[in-house]
Design an enzyme around this catalytic site. Structure first.
Site, PDB file in Angstrom:
ATOM      1  N   HIS A  12       0.750   5.257   1.383  1.00  0.00           N
ATOM      2  CA  HIS A  12      -0.017   6.140   2.268  1.00  0.00           C
ATOM      3  C   HIS A  12       0.630   7.521   2.247  1.00  0.00           C
ATOM      4  CE1 HIS A  12      -2.469   7.412   5.627  1.00  0.00           C
ATOM      5  NE2 HIS A  12      -1.384   7.901   6.179  1.00  0.00           N
ATOM      6  N   LEU A  50      -4.956  -0.583  10.157  1.00  0.00           N
ATOM      7  CA  LEU A  50      -5.027   0.566   9.246  1.00  0.00           C
ATOM      8  C   LEU A  50      -3.662   1.249   9.124  1.00  0.00           C
ATOM      9  CD1 LEU A  50      -6.785   2.603   7.564  1.00  0.00           C
ATOM     10  CD2 LEU A  50      -6.987   3.918   9.676  1.00  0.00           C
ATOM     11  N   ASN A  59       0.859  -1.193   0.000  1.00  0.00           N
ATOM     12  CA  ASN A  59       0.000   0.000   0.000  1.00  0.00           C
ATOM     13  C   ASN A  59       0.887   1.231   0.000  1.00  0.00           C
ATOM     14  OD1 ASN A  59      -2.453   1.504   0.248  1.00  0.00           O
ATOM     15  ND2 ASN A  59      -2.003   1.834   2.409  1.00  0.00           N
TER      16      ASN A  59
HETATM   17  C1  GRF Z   1      -2.919   8.500  -2.572  1.00  0.00           C
HETATM   18  O1  GRF Z   1      -2.625   9.687  -1.913  1.00  0.00           O
HETATM   19  C2  GRF Z   1      -2.450   7.317  -1.783  1.00  0.00           C
HETATM   20  O2  GRF Z   1      -1.317   7.591  -1.036  1.00  0.00           O
HETATM   21  C3  GRF Z   1      -3.614   7.049  -0.868  1.00  0.00           C
HETATM   22  O3  GRF Z   1      -4.745   7.307  -1.634  1.00  0.00           O
HETATM   23  C4  GRF Z   1      -4.415   8.243  -2.660  1.00  0.00           C
HETATM   24  C5  GRF Z   1      -4.790   7.602  -3.937  1.00  0.00           C
HETATM   25  O4  GRF Z   1      -4.627   8.479  -5.017  1.00  0.00           O
HETATM   26  N1  GRF Z   1      -3.581   5.712  -0.339  1.00  0.00           N
HETATM   27  P1  GRF Z   1      -4.850   7.965  -6.479  1.00  0.00           P
HETATM   28  O5  GRF Z   1      -6.242   7.342  -6.526  1.00  0.00           O
HETATM   29  O6  GRF Z   1      -3.788   6.959  -6.785  1.00  0.00           O
HETATM   30  O7  GRF Z   1      -4.758   9.186  -7.342  1.00  0.00           O
END
Ligand code: GRF
Length: 214
Positions: A111, A146, A109
């Protein structure tokens, strides 16, 4: 050698998905996106998948009587695509311990904060409100906690005096697009391993994430 397969899970805008599509097209990421799954039919990212001719599936929580059945559908779709790696890119669901264990160490993931600081939402405004000097993004292995799970790589940037939540979000997003593909490539090249608790890069256990300064 066959190109390694990834499945990307999204819920919205899909800019990280698009960045991966671009890296693959440019030959910088040696991977095939076998499937994009969205838990929202209206996710903008589905358009990027369609444009790139990537197979897609919409699996919405509301269409299942329980979270367990939703996850069963999710897991079946992912398994059918036979990915080496599952990539969460703005996927707004917390995965159960059962699902996480099924792909132990193989779900990543990204974040938008320097975890463990600022898990959860509205990270850019919170970084400003808390007067952080640095902010950024973290790629981590997914656990059922989370924004938990061992950290792999962080993009670190200095907060400027004239940054607001909007400018900061845009700056962080650009960095996200640079570090996510790097972590994915490490994993697909067999350089990155995780047992779900720890991460090894080139055989060395990471005590702290790799830092990329922007
Ligand atoms: C990003 O900021 C990511 O870090 C977070 O959700 C957002 C997703 O953005 N988990 P996108 O849909 O890839 O433009």
């Amino acid at each position: 050698m066959a190109t390694k397969r990834i499945v990307v899970l999204i819920s919205g805008r899909g800019s990280n998905l698009q960045a991966l599509i671009d890296r693959i097209a440019a030959g910088e990421l040696k991977a095939t996106i076998a499937l994009v799954i969205s838990d929202r039919a209206c996710a903008q990212g589905l358009q990027w998948a369609a444009r790139a001719g990537i197979q897609q599936a919409i699996i919405e929580r509301a269409n299942y009587p329980s979270t367990q059945l939703f996850e069963t559908a999710l897991q079946s779709a992912i398994d059918r695509a036979q990915p080496h790696l599952v990539v969460l890119a703005g996927f707004m669901q917390i995965l159960s311990p059962t699902l996480v264990a099924h792909y132990r160490g193989r779900i990543l993931n990204i974040h938008p904060s320097l975890l463990p600081a600022l898990p959860g939402l509205n990270t850019h405004q919170r970084a400003l409100d808390e007067a952080h000097r640095q902010h950024g993004a973290t790629v981590h292995v997914v656990t059922s906690q989370l924004d938990g799970g061992p950290h792999i790589i962080q993009a670190v940037l200095q907060i400027a005096s004239d940054d607001n939540a909007h400018t900061l979000a845009a700056r962080v997003l650009q960095c996200e697009h640079k570090i996510y593909f790097q972590a994915i490539q490490w994993a697909l090249d067999g350089r990155l391993h995780s047992d779900g608790h720890h991460v090894w890069l080139d055989g060395e256990q990471l005590d702290a994430p790799i830092s990329a300064y922007f």
